[in-house]
Structures are given as structure tokens and as C-alpha cells.
Design an enzyme around this catalytic site. Structure first.
Site, PDB file in Angstrom:
ATOM      1  N   GLN A  74     -10.189  -2.940  -9.547  1.00  0.00           N
ATOM      2  CA  GLN A  74     -11.582  -3.366  -9.434  1.00  0.00           C
ATOM      3  C   GLN A  74     -11.873  -4.617 -10.260  1.00  0.00           C
ATOM      4  O   GLN A  74     -12.880  -5.283 -10.030  1.00  0.00           O
ATOM      5  CB  GLN A  74     -12.528  -2.246  -9.876  1.00  0.00           C
ATOM      6  CG  GLN A  74     -12.546  -1.058  -8.936  1.00  0.00           C
ATOM      7  CD  GLN A  74     -13.426   0.031  -9.476  1.00  0.00           C
ATOM      8  OE1 GLN A  74     -12.969   0.901 -10.213  1.00  0.00           O
ATOM      9  NE2 GLN A  74     -14.705  -0.018  -9.123  1.00  0.00           N
TER      10      GLN A  74
ATOM     11  N   HIS B 130      -8.678   3.609  -5.531  1.00  0.00           N
ATOM     12  CA  HIS B 130      -8.710   2.159  -5.750  1.00  0.00           C
ATOM     13  C   HIS B 130      -7.302   1.595  -5.909  1.00  0.00           C
ATOM     14  O   HIS B 130      -7.005   0.506  -5.413  1.00  0.00           O
ATOM     15  CB  HIS B 130      -9.538   1.806  -6.992  1.00  0.00           C
ATOM     16  CG  HIS B 130     -11.007   1.840  -6.769  1.00  0.00           C
ATOM     17  ND1 HIS B 130     -11.654   0.973  -5.917  1.00  0.00           N
ATOM     18  CD2 HIS B 130     -11.964   2.637  -7.292  1.00  0.00           C
ATOM     19  CE1 HIS B 130     -12.949   1.232  -5.926  1.00  0.00           C
ATOM     20  NE2 HIS B 130     -13.164   2.240  -6.752  1.00  0.00           N
TER      21      HIS B 130
ATOM     22  N   HIS C  82     -11.060   9.432  -7.181  1.00  0.00           N
ATOM     23  CA  HIS C  82     -11.805   8.235  -6.766  1.00  0.00           C
ATOM     24  C   HIS C  82     -11.110   6.979  -7.298  1.00  0.00           C
ATOM     25  O   HIS C  82     -10.876   6.021  -6.552  1.00  0.00           O
ATOM     26  CB  HIS C  82     -13.245   8.328  -7.290  1.00  0.00           C
ATOM     27  CG  HIS C  82     -14.070   7.115  -7.038  1.00  0.00           C
ATOM     28  ND1 HIS C  82     -15.065   7.087  -6.090  1.00  0.00           N
ATOM     29  CD2 HIS C  82     -14.067   5.877  -7.606  1.00  0.00           C
ATOM     30  CE1 HIS C  82     -15.631   5.879  -6.094  1.00  0.00           C
ATOM     31  NE2 HIS C  82     -15.035   5.135  -7.008  1.00  0.00           N
ATOM     32  N   GLU C  83     -10.780   6.981  -8.580  1.00  0.00           N
ATOM     33  CA  GLU C  83     -10.129   5.811  -9.179  1.00  0.00           C
ATOM     34  C   GLU C  83      -8.714   5.625  -8.629  1.00  0.00           C
ATOM     35  O   GLU C  83      -8.262   4.496  -8.422  1.00  0.00           O
ATOM     36  CB  GLU C  83     -10.115   5.913 -10.707  1.00  0.00           C
ATOM     37  CG  GLU C  83     -11.484   6.006 -11.358  1.00  0.00           C
ATOM     38  CD  GLU C  83     -12.468   4.916 -10.956  1.00  0.00           C
ATOM     39  OE1 GLU C  83     -12.039   3.804 -10.588  1.00  0.00           O
ATOM     40  OE2 GLU C  83     -13.680   5.173 -10.994  1.00  0.00           O
TER      41      GLU C  83
ATOM     42  N   CYS D  39     -19.916   3.859  -6.923  1.00  0.00           N
ATOM     43  CA  CYS D  39     -18.790   3.020  -7.318  1.00  0.00           C
ATOM     44  C   CYS D  39     -19.306   1.704  -7.878  1.00  0.00           C
ATOM     45  O   CYS D  39     -20.220   1.105  -7.303  1.00  0.00           O
ATOM     46  CB  CYS D  39     -17.900   2.771  -6.096  1.00  0.00           C
ATOM     47  SG  CYS D  39     -16.446   1.782  -6.425  1.00  0.00           S
ATOM     48  N   LEU D  40     -18.696   1.252  -8.959  1.00  0.00           N
ATOM     49  CA  LEU D  40     -19.104  -0.028  -9.542  1.00  0.00           C
ATOM     50  C   LEU D  40     -18.828  -1.194  -8.598  1.00  0.00           C
ATOM     51  O   LEU D  40     -19.483  -2.230  -8.695  1.00  0.00           O
ATOM     52  CB  LEU D  40     -18.395  -0.245 -10.882  1.00  0.00           C
ATOM     53  CG  LEU D  40     -18.757   0.749 -11.982  1.00  0.00           C
ATOM     54  CD1 LEU D  40     -17.930   0.485 -13.240  1.00  0.00           C
ATOM     55  CD2 LEU D  40     -20.244   0.706 -12.291  1.00  0.00           C
TER      56      LEU D  40
ATOM     57  N   GLY E 270     -15.939   5.463 -14.616  1.00  0.00           N
ATOM     58  CA  GLY E 270     -14.535   5.208 -14.341  1.00  0.00           C
ATOM     59  C   GLY E 270     -14.351   3.804 -13.808  1.00  0.00           C
ATOM     60  O   GLY E 270     -15.275   3.214 -13.241  1.00  0.00           O
TER      61      GLY E 270
END
Length: 184
Positions: free
Chosen positions: A51, A138, A134-135, A92-93, A46
Site C-alpha cells: 500500500q 494486499h 485483509h493485509e 481500507c486505507l 493495518g
């Protein structure tokens, strides 16, 4: 298509609140394509527009094993469908190589638009529900480490710094290994 740089924790731009997408334009569709490519390249499941330093309400994800079923959610709204929260190990990226348990509802309703501006209204559960939440965090300037203790946040910040230094060094080594032009 282009790979986009992913912001790393604790970059303050990750705290920016995303604004709604007013219209699904050609530019938005290009951003979606680039985000999906970036997510796949980074081996993520994701990615939120925040991000990649685009602070609009847009998330992409793909939970398929073959990475051939990307999903797009524009202006997403999430409603928990259960009160009980379950722990899920998240990564997480933007927080590379850091994983920890976060408690979230495992069943939610997602309302959004897809990449063509069509309405989405689905009840989802399990990993998809967790990933969406989660996304969504952000888009609201929240990072999964915010749910952790201060000590774990400090450790995460330190680990990210180390990982980024290693990546920079590896990038320099790769560049140094490239053949040098001969002097003529």
C-alpha cells in the site's frame, strides 16, 4: 521517521505481487517504523507494504485501543482453521471512506517473522484474523473491493475519486491559508 504516501484504489501498483523479505535489515526496520507511523497517522489498524509502494511481504497492524501495541508480520503465511466464513465490515486505507462486508474465516494460523526476525506461529481469531487476511490480500495484489459486486466496485472507485479530490482541495486550502511572505 517519515510518513509514506498510501496508494489509492484503483492504482495499478496495488495489484503488484509482493516478494519475500530475504533478511531483516536496517532498511526494513526503518520501513517498519515508517509504516507504523503512517498507519497511525491515517487512523488505520493495518497496513501492507504494498500500500506504500514497497512490494515486499510485510504487514503492520495495531488493534489496541491506545494504539500502543503494533504488530509486525514479515513473510506471513495464513492457514484457515475453520471452513465456515463470517461476514465482517471492512474498510481500507487505500479505499478511503468505503466500507462493506467481506466473508472470511474468523480463525486462522499465522506464521511469520517479527521485526527482529523471530518466528511467529499463532492461532488468532476475530478482528485480528480478519485484519491479517485483509493485509495478506494486499501482498497478493487483492483489494477488499474485489470481493464485491461489479456495481459496488464501480461505486467504490467513484467514491475514492471524490474523496481524493476533496482531500486535494483541502490541502490547497490549507496551503492558501498559510501566511504569504511580505514583498520587500
Amino acid at each position: 521517521m517519515a510518513l509514506l504516501p498510501i496508494l489509492s484504489y484503483p492504482d495499478p501498483r496495488l495489484r503488484t505481487i509482493a516478494t519475500p523479505v530475504k533478511e531483516v535489515t536496517a532498511e526494513i526496520k526503518t520501513l517498519i517504523t515508517d509504516m507504523i507511523e503512517t498507519m497511525y497517522d491515517a487512523q488505520g489498524i493495518g497496513l501492507a507494504a504494498s500500500q506504500v509502494d514497497h512490494h515486499i511481504q510485510l504487514i503492520v497492524m495495531d488493534l489496541s485501543e491506545d494504539k500502543d501495541s503494533p504488530r509486525v508480520f514479515i513473510n506471513p503465511k495464513v492457514t484457515p482453521l475453520v471452513e465456515e466464513k463470517q461476514p465482517y465490515e471492512e474498510g481500507c486505507l487505500s479505499v478511503p471512506d468505503v466500507y462493506d462486508k467481506v466473508e472470511r474465516p474468523n480463525k486462522v494460523r499465522i506464521e511469520a517473522l517479527d521485526e527482529n526476525g523471530n518466528k511467529i506461529d499463532e492461532e488468532v481469531e476475530g478482528l485480528l484474523a480478519v485484519c491479517i487476511q485483509h493485509e495478506m490480500d494486499h501482498l497478493n495484489g487483492v483489494i477488499f473491493v474485489d470481493y464485491l459486486s461489479r456495481l459496488k466496485q464501480t461505486r467504490a472507485r467513484d467514491k475514492v475519486r471524490k474523496v481524493l479530490k476533496i482531500r486535494e482541495k483541502q490541502g490547497e486550502q490549507v496551503a492558501e491559508k498559510e501566511p504569504q511572505p511580505a514583498n520587500s
